[in-house]
Design a protein around this motif. Structure first.
Motif, mmCIF file in Angstrom:
data_model
loop_
_atom_site.group_PDB
_atom_site.id
_atom_site.type_symbol
_atom_site.label_atom_id
_atom_site.label_comp_id
_atom_site.label_asym_id
_atom_site.label_seq_id
_atom_site.Cartn_x
_atom_site.Cartn_y
_atom_site.Cartn_z
ATOM 1 N N ARG A 12 2.281 -4.896 -4.949
ATOM 2 C CA ARG A 12 1.180 -5.758 -4.519
ATOM 3 C C ARG A 12 0.026 -4.929 -3.968
ATOM 4 N NH1 ARG A 12 3.758 -10.493 -1.149
ATOM 5 N NH2 ARG A 12 5.038 -8.725 -0.663
ATOM 6 N N ILE A 13 0.330 -3.893 -3.247
ATOM 7 C CA ILE A 13 -0.699 -3.047 -2.657
ATOM 8 C C ILE A 13 -1.482 -2.323 -3.748
ATOM 9 C CG2 ILE A 13 -1.103 -0.997 -1.242
ATOM 10 C CD1 ILE A 13 1.231 -1.933 0.512
ATOM 11 N N THR A 14 -0.816 -1.812 -4.744
ATOM 12 C CA THR A 14 -1.512 -1.067 -5.791
ATOM 13 C C THR A 14 -2.277 -1.973 -6.742
ATOM 14 O OG1 THR A 14 0.480 -1.046 -7.138
ATOM 15 C CG2 THR A 14 0.062 0.900 -5.778
ATOM 16 N N SER A 15 -1.915 -3.248 -6.848
ATOM 17 C CA SER A 15 -2.634 -4.130 -7.762
ATOM 18 C C SER A 15 -3.939 -4.637 -7.162
ATOM 19 C CB SER A 15 -1.751 -5.306 -8.190
ATOM 20 O OG SER A 15 -1.498 -6.132 -7.081
ATOM 21 N N ARG A 16 -4.052 -4.658 -5.843
ATOM 22 C CA ARG A 16 -5.285 -5.137 -5.213
ATOM 23 C C ARG A 16 -6.494 -4.274 -5.548
ATOM 24 N NH1 ARG A 16 -2.547 -6.859 0.351
ATOM 25 N NH2 ARG A 16 -1.716 -8.845 -0.357
ATOM 26 N N PRO A 17 -6.411 -2.948 -5.464
ATOM 27 C CA PRO A 17 -7.576 -2.148 -5.849
ATOM 28 C C PRO A 17 -7.955 -2.329 -7.320
ATOM 29 C CG PRO A 17 -6.089 -0.825 -4.540
ATOM 30 C CD PRO A 17 -5.388 -2.124 -4.844
ATOM 31 N N ALA A 18 -6.973 -2.559 -8.175
ATOM 32 C CA ALA A 18 -7.271 -2.761 -9.587
ATOM 33 C C ALA A 18 -8.075 -4.041 -9.783
ATOM 34 C CB ALA A 18 -5.983 -2.803 -10.405
ATOM 35 N N VAL A 19 -7.722 -5.092 -9.067
ATOM 36 C CA VAL A 19 -8.455 -6.349 -9.154
ATOM 37 C C VAL A 19 -9.866 -6.163 -8.601
ATOM 38 C CG1 VAL A 19 -8.551 -8.728 -8.309
ATOM 39 C CG2 VAL A 19 -6.385 -7.777 -9.097
ATOM 40 N N ALA A 20 -9.979 -5.473 -7.483
ATOM 41 C CA ALA A 20 -11.285 -5.219 -6.882
ATOM 42 C C ALA A 20 -12.157 -4.396 -7.825
ATOM 43 C CB ALA A 20 -11.123 -4.509 -5.547
ATOM 44 N N ARG A 22 -11.936 -4.348 -11.121
ATOM 45 C CA ARG A 22 -12.349 -5.219 -12.229
ATOM 46 C C ARG A 22 -13.498 -6.122 -11.817
ATOM 47 N NH1 ARG A 22 -6.729 -7.136 -13.308
ATOM 48 N NH2 ARG A 22 -5.740 -5.232 -13.976
ATOM 49 N N VAL A 23 -13.403 -6.696 -10.637
ATOM 50 C CA VAL A 23 -14.468 -7.574 -10.148
ATOM 51 C C VAL A 23 -15.762 -6.779 -9.990
ATOM 52 C CG1 VAL A 23 -15.244 -8.947 -8.166
ATOM 53 C CG2 VAL A 23 -12.921 -9.220 -9.049
ATOM 54 N N ALA A 24 -15.674 -5.581 -9.435
ATOM 55 C CA ALA A 24 -16.860 -4.735 -9.280
ATOM 56 C C ALA A 24 -17.458 -4.385 -10.633
ATOM 57 C CB ALA A 24 -16.502 -3.463 -8.521
ATOM 58 N N ASN A 25 -16.625 -4.107 -11.630
ATOM 59 C CA ASN A 25 -17.128 -3.802 -12.974
ATOM 60 C C ASN A 25 -17.807 -5.012 -13.599
ATOM 61 O OD1 ASN A 25 -16.316 -1.155 -12.929
ATOM 62 N ND2 ASN A 25 -14.359 -1.553 -13.942
ATOM 63 N N ILE A 26 -17.244 -6.191 -13.412
ATOM 64 C CA ILE A 26 -17.852 -7.405 -13.964
ATOM 65 C C ILE A 26 -19.219 -7.648 -13.341
ATOM 66 C CG2 ILE A 26 -17.648 -9.926 -14.007
ATOM 67 C CD1 ILE A 26 -14.607 -9.498 -14.370
ATOM 68 N N VAL A 27 -19.294 -7.507 -12.034
ATOM 69 C CA VAL A 27 -20.575 -7.692 -11.341
ATOM 70 C C VAL A 27 -21.576 -6.636 -11.790
ATOM 71 C CG1 VAL A 27 -21.702 -7.598 -9.071
ATOM 72 C CG2 VAL A 27 -19.568 -8.861 -9.365
#
Length: 96
Positions: A12-20, A22-27
């Motif tokens: 769970r800890i390692t997946s949070r930065p990946a989601v962040a 992705r969101v930063a890349n989309i923005v």
């Protein structure tokens, strides 16, 4: 049992930065697309002679504007201009 709990917590800890990320890349991509569209609309204000100086025609602008919002119309214009340059260079080589 503690090992399993630790393993689940780690994933769970390692997946949070990946989601962040992705969101930063989309923005970032949306902002870049918006910025490039603004630059693209400035090309429409140029005269035909100015467009010819950079290797484009007014018809090229009409072709490139048909892309969806998420895509970059300036990338299509870049392809059109480089294809045109390659074609002209090929013709020049044949003549020479």
């Amino acid at each position: 049992m503690t090992t399993i709990d630790f393993a689940t917590e780690t994933s769970r800890i390692t997946s949070r930065p990946a989601v962040a990320t992705r969101v930063a890349n989309i923005v970032s991509n949306a902002y870049r697309a918006w910025k490039n569209r603004r630059a693209f609309y400035r090309l429409g204000e140029m005269s035909d002679a100015e467009l010819a100086d950079i290797g484009l025609t007014r018809a090229d602008l009409h072709v490139a504007i048909d892309v969806p919002f998420g895509r970059d119309p300036t990338a299509i214009l870049r392809e059109i201009a480089s294809d045109r340059v390659e074609t002209i260079e090929e013709i020049a080589r044949k003549v020479a």
